[in-house]
Design an enzyme around this catalytic site. Structure first.
Site, PDB file in Angstrom:
ATOM      1  N   SER A   1      37.090  66.315 -41.749  1.00 36.65           N
ATOM      2  CA  SER A   1      35.858  67.092 -41.602  1.00 36.65           C
ATOM      3  C   SER A   1      36.095  68.575 -41.323  1.00 36.65           C
ATOM      4  CB  SER A   1      34.986  66.480 -40.510  1.00 36.65           C
ATOM      5  OG  SER A   1      35.717  66.350 -39.313  1.00 36.65           O
TER       6      SER A   1
ATOM      7  N   HIS B   1      32.592  61.258 -44.487  1.00 36.22           N
ATOM      8  CA  HIS B   1      32.297  62.428 -45.318  1.00 36.22           C
ATOM      9  C   HIS B   1      32.548  62.167 -46.812  1.00 36.22           C
ATOM     10  CE1 HIS B   1      31.313  65.556 -42.387  1.00 36.22           C
ATOM     11  NE2 HIS B   1      32.182  64.965 -41.583  1.00 36.22           N
TER      12      HIS B   1
ATOM     13  N   LYS C   1      25.177  61.171 -43.465  1.00 29.91           N
ATOM     14  CA  LYS C   1      25.710  62.320 -44.192  1.00 29.91           C
ATOM     15  C   LYS C   1      25.204  62.293 -45.646  1.00 29.91           C
ATOM     16  CE  LYS C   1      29.094  62.629 -40.663  1.00 29.91           C
ATOM     17  NZ  LYS C   1      30.421  62.391 -40.125  1.00 29.91           N
TER      18      LYS C   1
HETATM   19  C1  LIG Z   1      30.572  61.977 -38.790  1.00 33.18           C
HETATM   20  C2  LIG Z   1      31.724  61.076 -38.583  1.00 33.18           C
HETATM   21  C3  LIG Z   1      31.604  59.958 -37.753  1.00 33.18           C
HETATM   22  C4  LIG Z   1      30.345  59.659 -36.993  1.00 33.18           C
HETATM   23  O1  LIG Z   1      29.325  59.187 -37.837  1.00 33.18           O
HETATM   24  P1  LIG Z   1      27.830  59.136 -37.272  1.00 33.18           P
HETATM   25  O2  LIG Z   1      27.094  58.230 -38.193  1.00 33.18           O
HETATM   26  O3  LIG Z   1      27.315  60.530 -37.264  1.00 33.18           O
HETATM   27  O4  LIG Z   1      27.933  58.576 -35.883  1.00 33.18           O
HETATM   28  C5  LIG Z   1      32.688  59.125 -37.647  1.00 33.18           C
HETATM   29  N1  LIG Z   1      33.845  59.371 -38.302  1.00 33.18           N
HETATM   30  C6  LIG Z   1      33.995  60.443 -39.105  1.00 33.18           C
HETATM   31  C7  LIG Z   1      35.276  60.654 -39.829  1.00 33.18           C
HETATM   32  C8  LIG Z   1      32.937  61.328 -39.263  1.00 33.18           C
HETATM   33  O5  LIG Z   1      33.084  62.392 -40.044  1.00 33.18           O
END
Ligand SMILES: *Cc1c(COP(=O)(O)O)cnc(C)c1O
Length: 395
Positions: free
Chosen positions: A185, A213, A243
């Site tokens: 990310s 992502h 996302k």
């Molecule tokens: C955003 C993210 C999460 C968390 O996901 P949510 O649905 O927002 O709780 C977990 N792992 C990774 C790699 C992320 O980028």
């Protein structure tokens, strides 16, 4: 007796965060999260949302959320094991499994809950978990909840992973679990899954990719496993609906055994209320849109290529980016924060990423692309970055 002020530490800690410039000033969105948004009354181009496909405001997705609320109510009522899984949730799980080409899928509360609940059940005493050094914080927290031994390999380095696998194997451990983000990310690079899978197969290790992502983004929306054509060779796929799907929630995809294991053992799944029907209705619609309207994924990648090319031409270093996450590497934290302030004044909302999220000398502004951004939006944003970059002296 010790004389205690039970809450003094709260204010002290907040003060210290402010002094160290580590306090989060959370901005307030005054519109939906969309490419042209309103933040605290100001019109901005939004470059820091994970709503990659712009589905959070897609008319079909919004209509499905409203219809589901009208038919099924606002809340789920309880955790699924006590009071039942809503029909929409089960329908979505079946559609998602088909879309991803796996036997089975499970909806969880969030992507964070997937990691916090499942990882501690997959490995324990006598096992080893091997992680990429840049894995997401929720993976790190999931790993902290286990009694398994931990090892870390160099970022995206399958050769170093092999060294760690060999070490674990030499100790005669029971199970080896290898976990990596799919898309990282902060840098927007992609895990070298074919090499990771090959190394794990050699050592009989379980492979877990957290593709939050990558869902909706890679592999025509199907994620990193589909992108690399590794179906059937990655044992656990974790994902987020918050996302690319533009809704909310977490997902686990894999074999039927994995899913039945997960919903019997994962404590976040067992002990936390199920998704509201609106979210499941919207997620079904979002999945349908991804399958039937390929233009969203196409636009996202078109914008990604355009922005990266222009940013490089202007003179920005975009680091290791291979995805719609495009960091403009500034290095110095103060300059990154100053640049973010300047571009915000000029109507561009992009977040500076500074220590402790990244190393001290790797501060950056992270720009995230969106399918709904136009070329004019991107040009306007790039002009603001160029102006700010000259102003703070990084160009
Ligand atoms: C955003 C993210 C999460 C968390 O996901 P949510 O649905 O927002 O709780 C977990 N792992 C990774 C790699 C992320 O980028």
């Amino acid at each position: 007796m010790v004389k205690r002020n039970p809450t003094a530490f709260l204010g002290e800690e907040v003060k210290s965060l402010k002094e160290k410039n580590l306090f989060w000033h959370v901005r307030v969105l005054d519109s939906a999260s969309k490419p042209r948004a309103i933040v605290e009354g100001k019109k901005v181009i939004l470059l820091n949302s994970n709503n990659y496909l712009n589905l959070a405001t897609h008319p079909k997705v919004v209509a499905a959320a409203v219809a589901a609320t009208q038919k099924w109510g606002a809340g789920a009522g309880a955790v699924p094991v006590i009071s039942g899984t809503n029909r929409l949730e089960r329908d979505f799980e079946e559609k998602l499994a088909k879309f991803k080409g796996v036997e089975s899928a499970l909806v969880c509360q969030t992507g964070f809950a997937v990691n916090a609940g499942l990882i501690p059940q997959l490995a324990g005493q006598g096992d080893v978990i091997i992680s990429d050094e840049l894995n997401h914080g929720s993976i790190i927290d999931g790993v902290r909840l286990t009694k398994a031994e931990r090892a870390v390999y160099k970022h995206a380095d399958a050769e170093d992973l092999r060294v760690k696998l060999k070490e674990a194997d030499g100790k005669g451990v029971r199970r080896i679990l290898v976990i990596t983000d799919g898309v990282f990310s902060m840098d927007g690079d992609i895990a070298p899954m074919p090499q990771i899978v090959e190394a794990c197969e050699e050592y009989g290790a379980m492979v877990f990719v957290d593709d939050c992502h990558g869902e909706g983004v890679l592999g025509k929306g199907r994620g990193i496993v589909s992108h690399f054509k590794l179906q059937g060779r990655v044992h656990v796929e974790g994902g987020s609906l918050g996302k690319g799907f533009g809704t909310f929630g977490g997902t686990i995809c894999g074999s039927r055994d994995l899913i039945e294991f997960a919903f019997n053992k994962s404590r976040t799944w067992l002990l936390s209320t199920a998704q509201p029907p609106s979210v499941m209705g919207a997620s079904i619609a979002a999945l349908d849109v991804i399958e039937t309207e390929p233009q969203h994924v196409e636009n996202l990648w078109k914008n990604t290529e355009y922005f990266k090319k222009r940013a490089n031409e202007i003179g920005f270093d975009t680091g290791m980016s291979q995805t719609p996450i495009i960091p403009l590497m500034i290095r110095d934290s103060g300059k990154a924060q100053e640049m973010a302030r300047i571009v915000f004044d000029r109507g561009v909302f992009a977040t500076p990423i500074v220590y402790p999220m990244v190393a001290q000398d790797k501060a950056r502004i992270r720009a995230q692309m969106n399918a709904g951004l136009t070329t004019e939006d991107l040009d306007e944003a790039l002009a603001a970055f160029e102006y700010a970059g000259r102003k703070v002296g990084v160009l």
